[in-house]
Design an enzyme around this catalytic site. Structure first.
Site, PDB file in Angstrom:
ATOM      1  CD  GLU A   1      -2.892   8.339  -4.291  1.00 12.53           C
ATOM      2  OE1 GLU A   1      -3.197   9.324  -3.667  1.00 12.53           O
ATOM      3  OE2 GLU A   1      -3.260   7.213  -4.013  1.00 12.53           O
TER       4      GLU A   1
ATOM      5  CG  HIS B   1      -1.684   2.199  -3.914  1.00 11.09           C
ATOM      6  ND1 HIS B   1      -2.046   3.391  -3.347  1.00 11.09           N
ATOM      7  CD2 HIS B   1      -2.485   1.809  -5.152  1.00 11.09           C
ATOM      8  CE1 HIS B   1      -3.035   3.723  -4.155  1.00 11.09           C
ATOM      9  NE2 HIS B   1      -3.469   2.912  -5.215  1.00 11.09           N
ATOM     10  CG  ASN B   2      -0.769   5.341  -0.752  1.00  7.86           C
ATOM     11  OD1 ASN B   2      -1.459   5.007  -0.964  1.00  7.86           O
ATOM     12  ND2 ASN B   2      -0.885   6.177   0.713  1.00  7.86           N
TER      13      ASN B   2
ATOM     14  CE  LYS C   1      -3.814   2.489   0.500  1.00  8.38           C
ATOM     15  NZ  LYS C   1      -3.243   3.787   0.995  1.00  8.38           N
TER      16      LYS C   1
END
Length: 483
Positions: free
Chosen positions: A191, A187-188, A184
């Site tokens: 992003e 992922h960020n 995660k």
């Protein structure tokens, strides 16, 4: 009466909407919030038609749950989570499961898994991405931790997860201890890179080409029908066409200072710890930092000289090149992000399934895009792929679009437009494809002033040498300090 199958502690935006998601799928849910009025308002409001029960003490909340008890924390990362775990553990029995669905640091999750398992309990650290809408309608979910707990929570998490185009749940077991929160975190970080690349494209269209918000919105909308098809491009098109009460574009009235919660910074720090090149994502984090110095930038704009945009000609070729440049830079960003996942998988022994990660990011999460299908195919085709750019599709594509990336960089930089991520993408690509970098000089410098030694091209790798460059040094050497 059947007991609730899961309890959710924390009724902020993400927690409340996840509860609604679970209940809409037929699961009984118990809820608890430290502020009782929040629990009461939720139970008496939008929760009424659903199998959701509110509790006002932690003891009642835990006691109401079906065994093995599943308690999902939707709390702010940090000490709040540790404090809640400390209150919760004495109320649980061996085999019960604690799930952290917040944005906790993966190192905290590694520690907590060990702490909780020592008491005979199970712990899952799960990344949950999708924001408010994703939490309600289906997020991307990245659980990891105590493997024994996965069969007990899998039916719930799979049911509430987003579904990709092939109806595959955007959820899967990541691995032991901190694997879920690590995925995660990356992922960020990706992003952050995606968003900054989009912002730089906007700046080029506005400052260099002189386009207005409606025109920019139409361009992003058209891009969303091609290779750049993604949630972030879609919402960007919506943002540019949204009007304020006076009929002018709202986006142009928003102060240009960006916030951040810390996951991007964690990603960059982790990459540095492991010696992984994450230059594009790093630049996106620093771009947010620079944006926060608004007053300083305003003063600097009046003191520091530089070129101004003076574009003359047909903007269409530049817009087409920008679309391809953005896609190429996106490929570089994901290449770096997946390189960090690869390194972590080896270092921690997590055995991350990179193809699975790409697939579960296709829906629900903020970076969801059609592009991720291609990454999934690449890692399915070559599970041990050394670098994403070595996959045939990405090799051919980045080779094809590099000219557009170069043209955009050479248009923007002479015009004085800051493009840290687009230029960083090109720098990484050229550095990667360079068989001999000038680091030989760098290593000679290190040996000159610090006796750090060097390797030679005419000797086997791993054999180190030192030169007394001045004739005044001795034979004592330091270490090479290799990454």
């Amino acid at each position: 009466m059947k007991k609730p199958q899961i309890g959710v502690a924390g009724l902020a935006v993400m927690g409340e909407n996840l509860v609604m998601n679970m209940a809409s799928k037929g699961f009984g849910v118990a809820v608890f919030n430290r502020t009782s009025s929040k629990t009461r308002a939720f139970i008496e409001g939008r929760a009424q038609p659903f199998p959701i029960e509110g509790y006002y003490s932690l003891e009642e909340f835990v006691g109401a749950l079906e065994r093995p008890r599943r308690v999902m924390m939707m709390l702010k990362a940090g000490r709040v989570v540790d404090d809640f775990i400390g209150q919760l553990m004495p109320l649980l029995e061996p085999g019960d499961i604690i799930i952290d669905g917040g944005n906790s640091n993966y190192q905290d999750t590694i520690r907590r898994v060990k702490q909780v398992e020592e008491k005979g309990l199970c712990y899952i650290g799960s990344g949950v991405s999708g924001g408010e809408e994703g939490a309600l309608k289906g997020p991307s979910i990245m659980p990891g931790g105590s493997a024994a707990a996965w069969p007990q929570v899998e039916p719930i998490l799979m049911a509430i997860a987003a579904k990709a185009g092939d109806n595959e749940p955007c959820c899967g077991w990541m691995g032991p201890d901190g694997a879920g929160h690590f995925v995660k975190m990356v992922h960020n970080g990706i992003e952050y890179g995606d968003m900054q690349l989009i912002c730089e494209s906007y700046q080029i269209m506005k400052e260099l080409l002189g386009l207005d918000s409606d025109e920019i919105g139409r361009i992003f909308s058209s891009w969303n029908n091609g290779d750049l098809d993604s949630y972030l491009i879609e919402i960007t098109a919506d943002i540019f066409t949204y009007k304020d009460e006076d009929g002018t574009p709202l986006v142009e009235k928003i102060v240009d200072t960006a916030g951040q919660k810390g996951t991007g910074k964690w990603t960059v720090a982790t990459a540095l710890d492991h010696g992984i090149v994450l230059s594009l994502i790093s630049e996106s984090v620093f771009a947010r930092c620079l944006s926060s110095f608004k007053d300083l930038r305003v003063r600097a704009s009046k003191k520091l000289g530089g070129p101004s945009p003076d574009f003359r000609g047909d903007p269409d070729p530049v817009i087409k090149a920008l679309e391809r440049a953005l896609y190429g830079a996106k490929i570089i960003s994901y290449t770096q992000g997946f390189a960090l996942l690869t390194e972590a998988s080896t270092h921690f022994g997590w055995h991350l399934d990179l193809a699975l990660i790409a697939r579960i990011w296709r829906g629900g999460c903020i970076i969801r895009s059609a592009f991720l299908d291609k990454i999934g195919v690449a890692y399915d085709r070559t599970p041990g792929l050394e670098n994403l750019l070595f996959d045939a599709y990405f090799t051919n594509t980045i080779t094809d679009v590099q000219a557009d990336l170069r043209s955009i960089v050479t248009e923007a930089m002479p015009a004085g437009i800051s493009i840290p991520c687009l230029s960083s993408a090109l720098a990484y690509y050229d550095g990667l494809r360079c068989g001999r970098l000038p680091a030989n000089l760098l290593q000679a410098q290190r040996d000159y002033f610090g006796a750090h030694t060097y390797e030679r091209i005419d000797r086997p790798r791993g054999e180190y040498f030192h030169t007394d460059w001045t004739g005044r040094g001795g034979d004592t050497t330091s270490t090479p300090y290799t990454t």
